[in-house]
Design a protein around this motif. Sequence first.
Motif, short mmCIF file in Angstrom:
data_model
loop_
_atom_site.label_atom_id
_atom_site.label_comp_id
_atom_site.label_asym_id
_atom_site.label_seq_id
_atom_site.Cartn_x
_atom_site.Cartn_y
_atom_site.Cartn_z
N LEU A 1 -17.44 24.19 4.41
CA LEU A 1 -16.49 24.08 3.36
C LEU A 1 -15.39 23.13 3.48
CD1 LEU A 1 -15.34 28.03 3.27
CD2 LEU A 1 -17.03 26.79 1.95
N ARG A 2 -15.25 22.63 4.62
CA ARG A 2 -14.54 21.29 5.02
C ARG A 2 -15.28 20.45 5.92
NH1 ARG A 2 -8.64 24.03 6.45
NH2 ARG A 2 -9.83 24.76 8.32
N SER A 3 -15.09 19.02 5.82
CA SER A 3 -15.56 18.18 6.70
C SER A 3 -15.22 18.50 8.16
CB SER A 3 -15.08 16.67 6.35
OG SER A 3 -13.70 16.39 6.20
N ALA A 4 -16.02 18.01 9.02
CA ALA A 4 -15.96 18.25 10.47
C ALA A 4 -16.06 16.86 11.11
CB ALA A 4 -16.35 19.50 10.93
N ILE A 5 -15.45 16.46 12.09
CA ILE A 5 -15.73 15.27 12.97
C ILE A 5 -16.16 15.51 14.41
CG2 ILE A 5 -14.52 13.17 13.75
CD1 ILE A 5 -12.98 15.04 10.74
N VAL A 6 -17.13 14.84 14.83
CA VAL A 6 -17.57 15.04 16.31
C VAL A 6 -17.67 13.76 16.86
CG1 VAL A 6 -18.57 17.11 15.87
CG2 VAL A 6 -19.84 15.17 15.58
N HIS A 7 -17.85 13.44 17.93
CA HIS A 7 -18.26 12.13 18.54
C HIS A 7 -19.26 12.32 19.66
CE1 HIS A 7 -14.74 13.67 21.12
NE2 HIS A 7 -15.75 13.17 22.23
N LEU A 8 -19.84 11.47 19.99
CA LEU A 8 -21.29 11.56 21.09
C LEU A 8 -21.47 10.23 21.66
CD1 LEU A 8 -24.12 10.43 19.75
CD2 LEU A 8 -23.78 12.46 18.34
N ASP A 9 -21.70 10.09 22.84
CA ASP A 9 -22.26 9.02 23.44
C ASP A 9 -23.72 8.66 23.60
OD1 ASP A 9 -19.45 8.57 23.79
OD2 ASP A 9 -19.44 9.22 25.99
N TRP A 10 -24.22 7.60 23.24
CA TRP A 10 -25.54 7.18 23.22
C TRP A 10 -25.67 6.03 23.82
CZ3 TRP A 10 -29.78 10.29 23.79
CH2 TRP A 10 -30.99 9.63 23.75
N ARG A 11 -26.51 5.74 24.87
CA ARG A 11 -26.90 4.40 25.52
C ARG A 11 -25.09 3.96 25.80
NH1 ARG A 11 -32.08 5.40 26.71
NH2 ARG A 11 -33.46 5.24 24.59
N ASP A 12 -25.03 2.66 25.39
CA ASP A 12 -23.80 2.24 25.84
C ASP A 12 -22.94 2.08 24.56
OD1 ASP A 12 -25.26 0.41 24.62
OD2 ASP A 12 -24.40 -1.33 25.77
N ALA A 13 -22.90 3.10 23.59
CA ALA A 13 -22.11 3.12 22.52
C ALA A 13 -21.56 4.62 22.17
CB ALA A 13 -22.79 2.67 21.26
N ARG A 14 -20.52 4.52 21.25
CA ARG A 14 -19.93 5.96 20.96
C ARG A 14 -20.17 6.04 19.40
NH1 ARG A 14 -14.60 7.25 23.16
NH2 ARG A 14 -15.90 8.47 24.52
N ILE A 15 -20.55 7.09 19.08
CA ILE A 15 -20.82 7.32 17.52
C ILE A 15 -19.87 8.38 17.30
CG2 ILE A 15 -22.71 8.13 15.94
CD1 ILE A 15 -24.75 7.29 17.83
N HIS A 16 -19.15 8.09 16.19
CA HIS A 16 -18.49 8.95 15.22
C HIS A 16 -19.12 9.44 14.02
CE1 HIS A 16 -14.75 8.39 17.60
NE2 HIS A 16 -14.90 6.87 17.51
N LEU A 17 -19.16 10.80 14.09
CA LEU A 17 -19.96 11.34 13.00
C LEU A 17 -18.88 12.32 12.29
CD1 LEU A 17 -23.21 12.71 14.73
CD2 LEU A 17 -23.10 10.72 13.19
N VAL A 18 -19.08 12.16 10.95
CA VAL A 18 -18.36 13.18 9.96
C VAL A 18 -19.38 14.11 9.33
CG1 VAL A 18 -16.60 13.27 8.15
CG2 VAL A 18 -16.52 11.28 9.68
N ASP A 19 -19.46 15.45 9.44
CA ASP A 19 -20.28 16.37 8.76
C ASP A 19 -19.66 16.74 7.50
OD1 ASP A 19 -22.25 18.14 8.16
OD2 ASP A 19 -21.35 19.91 9.40
N THR A 20 -20.11 16.72 6.47
CA THR A 20 -19.33 16.93 5.08
C THR A 20 -20.15 18.04 4.37
OG1 THR A 20 -20.87 15.29 3.67
CG2 THR A 20 -18.76 14.54 5.04
N PRO A 21 -19.38 19.02 3.44
CA PRO A 21 -20.00 19.88 2.70
C PRO A 21 -20.73 19.29 1.52
CG PRO A 21 -17.58 20.06 2.78
CD PRO A 21 -17.80 18.90 3.47
N GLY A 22 -21.87 19.96 1.10
CA GLY A 22 -22.84 19.40 0.39
C GLY A 22 -22.72 20.10 -1.18
N TYR A 23 -22.10 21.18 -1.35
CA TYR A 23 -21.94 21.71 -2.56
C TYR A 23 -21.09 20.95 -3.56
CZ TYR A 23 -25.03 25.49 -1.04
OH TYR A 23 -26.19 26.09 -0.27
#
Length: 683
Positions: free
Chosen positions: A62-84
């Motif tokens: 129902l709302r966007s959510a933000i997570v972060h993760l580390d992969w190799r030598d980088a940080r990835i910020h991801l925003v998961d958004t509603p689809g409807y």
Amino acid sequence: MAEYTTDRLRTVALVGHGAAGKTTLVEQLLLKSKMIGAAGSVEKGTTVCDFDPLEKSAQHSLRSAIVHLDWRDARIHLVDTPGYPDFVGQAIGALDAVETVAVVINASSGIELTTRRMMEWAKQRNLCRMIVINKIDAENLNLPALLSQVQEVFGAECLPINLPSGGGARVIDCFAEDHGQADFMSVADVHRQVMEQVVEVDEEAMTRYLEQGSIDPATLHAPLEKALREGHLVPVCFTSARTGAGVQDLLEVFVRHLPHPGEGNPPLFFAGSDPDARSFRSEPDPARHVLAHVFKIVNDPYVGRIGTFRVHQGTITRDTQLFVGEGRKAFKVAHPLLMMGKDTVEVPRLVPGDIGAVAKVEEIVFDCVLHDSHEEDPIRMKPLEFPRPMFGLAVEPTRRGDEGRISEVLSRLAAEDPTLLIEHDVGQNETVLRGLSELHLRAVLERMAVQYKLEVSTRPPRIPYRETITANAEGHARHKKQTGGAGQFGEVYLRVEPLARGAGFEFLDQVKGGVIPYQFIPAVEKGVREVLAHGHVAGYPMQDVRVIVYDGKHHPVDSKEVAFVAAGRKAFLDALAKARPMVLEPIVNVQIVCPDSNMGDITGDLSSRRGQVTGTGNLAGGLMIVSGTVPLSELDGYAGRLKAITQGNGSYSMELSHYEPVPPNVQQQLAAEHKTHRKEEED
């Protein structure tokens, strides 16, 4: 926690239609990067991003959510958004937080309504785009046909950089490799297509490729980044969030191929006040002044207000003093935070490219800019365009004593959602909650009940009719009142003229010779605006009218502001009676997605509602999209009607298009109802 410089950051928004598997894909990405020990389930309500109780119950975001993760030598910020489409405001808001938009497509359903919209919005915002075809483990798929459809709808620049292999059990990297066995297409051919597409934007790389017949993909980072930035290449990847196929490969694509904040297209900011505002681009330099844009607000009942922002310039550390928009009072950052779903992680600093948050700062609002120098001009970001909320419900508390709370709660909810609008009609004593659909407002009302313990009753609101005029006319009024002492005197002559539809209201002062002293002109306008707010025919606000005050009289002793307010009001009413006033009704654009077998029923139903079909199109999975225009008043109860026609397989969205005159019989009915209502008030 490891610290990263701007060139080691990546920001990606996962967007796409509902049920494409975005939230499950985030779980797999977090699992592969060892940010979580086990992948959660949307059905069980155990995912990192769908943590809200209402999301767990609905089993979709129902709302966007933000997570972060580390992969190799980088940080990835991801925003998961509603689809409807009902919650698309949250997805649009995420566009200002990222360099890259990853549009996730359900391999079974194909290109759906939100897929098309998000691709277009991302393109308009000048963002890098990529496509992730998810659920490649599903049965009875035709992935070659889907890829062809993607290229037909979104352009030949949509090229796969990996392909499914082993019946969808894994994927093959077609950017780095030119050999291997894929489930469809030739890896060598795809590799060649991608190489040729990339080198086209770089003259030196093109020359080497033509001379040598091949080129080392490892040398193509700069041309690849340019191709992404210019939209010359839209990479297509394949995954299965259920089995994990292609998920690690997607992480590699994020880190190796996507632009970092210093390479993407920087957003446009404006400094100063209109119309003299100057535009400029932010610079991802950690040493410059801070510029951070707030793209998400959450009012947590325990933590307070959380403002989530993207840092575009400068560095934010603990105790950094920031100003909110045009505010003159700074706040001190107590704890710079990274988001992980509902949880937060405190970090020493946030640099350009980071998506961070601060808590317990009530002054922060959606779309504001945080900066660290009050000497600078007022700064804002180029605004996003959101669908206009047209679906409305009039709300009132069911418990006595909650009248004061309802305004506070609605304000908090509207602060979180840019597609939620609160209107209060003083004349009707009506508070109207407007959103994108019935489902959208139902979710808001449920949040009011669960989070704020506020129960409300609802009913359909009045249709937002407007009034206007269709002819030029003149009006005159003299207000004279004698009460024994100093009297009241004011006389006004004015003209009214119709303006183009949507032009609004203009008030012009053409008085000469001081026959109405300049200090009383605002009083005349005030009287005119009093009529403007309540209309002349049926009690609705007026628009598209020009009022010109050109003559009048005053008395050196008896003329007062109140006299010219009354004279202005009466003169305007006099002119309106001669200007052929009329009632306008809102016309909305509708987009309806339905099974192709229901096409005839849908178009026939629209016609019966005084609607017009403006276009149709084919979607994957036997679906059709019908576009049209229809009066808003005819859509009362349409959600239920559409559900009945399509057996629950249809959906629709709408946004305001324009206003048109109502049919004569409707105007007569509205005028009669207004006359009766006014008479009851007088009695």
